[in-house]
Write a protein that holds these residues in place. Structure first.
Motif, PDB file in Angstrom:
ATOM      1  N   SER A  54       0.868  -1.181   0.000  1.00  0.00           N
ATOM      2  CA  SER A  54       0.000   0.000   0.000  1.00  0.00           C
ATOM      3  C   SER A  54       0.904   1.229   0.000  1.00  0.00           C
ATOM      4  CB  SER A  54      -0.905   0.005   1.239  1.00  0.00           C
ATOM      5  OG  SER A  54      -1.636   1.217   1.302  1.00  0.00           O
ATOM      6  N   TRP A  56       0.991   5.419  -0.233  1.00  0.00           N
ATOM      7  CA  TRP A  56       0.227   6.662  -0.143  1.00  0.00           C
ATOM      8  C   TRP A  56       1.208   7.824  -0.095  1.00  0.00           C
ATOM      9  CZ3 TRP A  56      -4.636   7.081   3.420  1.00  0.00           C
ATOM     10  CH2 TRP A  56      -5.386   8.203   3.062  1.00  0.00           C
ATOM     11  N   LYS A  62      -5.663   9.186  -2.143  1.00  0.00           N
ATOM     12  CA  LYS A  62      -5.879   7.875  -1.530  1.00  0.00           C
ATOM     13  C   LYS A  62      -4.693   6.979  -1.875  1.00  0.00           C
ATOM     14  CE  LYS A  62      -8.591   6.047  -5.348  1.00  0.00           C
ATOM     15  NZ  LYS A  62      -9.791   5.349  -5.738  1.00  0.00           N
ATOM     16  N   PRO A  63      -4.517   5.899  -1.123  1.00  0.00           N
ATOM     17  CA  PRO A  63      -3.380   5.020  -1.405  1.00  0.00           C
ATOM     18  C   PRO A  63      -3.636   4.125  -2.615  1.00  0.00           C
ATOM     19  CG  PRO A  63      -4.651   4.166   0.440  1.00  0.00           C
ATOM     20  CD  PRO A  63      -5.259   5.495   0.074  1.00  0.00           C
ATOM     21  N   SER A  64      -2.555   3.678  -3.219  1.00  0.00           N
ATOM     22  CA  SER A  64      -2.656   2.638  -4.242  1.00  0.00           C
ATOM     23  C   SER A  64      -2.267   1.327  -3.565  1.00  0.00           C
ATOM     24  CB  SER A  64      -1.749   2.933  -5.429  1.00  0.00           C
ATOM     25  OG  SER A  64      -0.396   2.961  -5.030  1.00  0.00           O
TER      26      SER A  64
END
Length: 78
Positions: A54, A56, A62-64
């Motif tokens: 994750s 960010w 928002k996070p990927s």
């Protein structure tokens, strides 16, 4: 094993945050606990296995989240 890393953004206060979750074997857990294995050693963990990542970065809304693979590296903080 879960590793969380945060980089302080002193300018805009939007700290970058990264999390990696890697399943480890019982033997790896024993070696980590006993100090025979270090996650800071290149290629010590995760070679040939997938891990959940994750990312960010600063400024992102928002996070990927994605599956990664290959050697799992942990960098020491400062």
């Amino acid at each position: 094993m879960s590793v969380f890393t945060e980089y302080v953004d002193w300018v805009s206060s939007q700290d970058a945050q990264y999390r990696t979750v890697l399943p480890i074997t019982d033997a790896e857990a024993d070696d980590l606990a006993a100090g025979r294995l270090s996650p800071h050693q290149a290629g010590a963990l995760g070679d040939g296995r997938r891990y959940l990542q994750s990312d960010w970065p600063s400024g992102a809304e928002k996070p990927s989240e994605y599956w990664g693979s290959g050697a799992f590296g942990v960098r020491e903080g400062y």
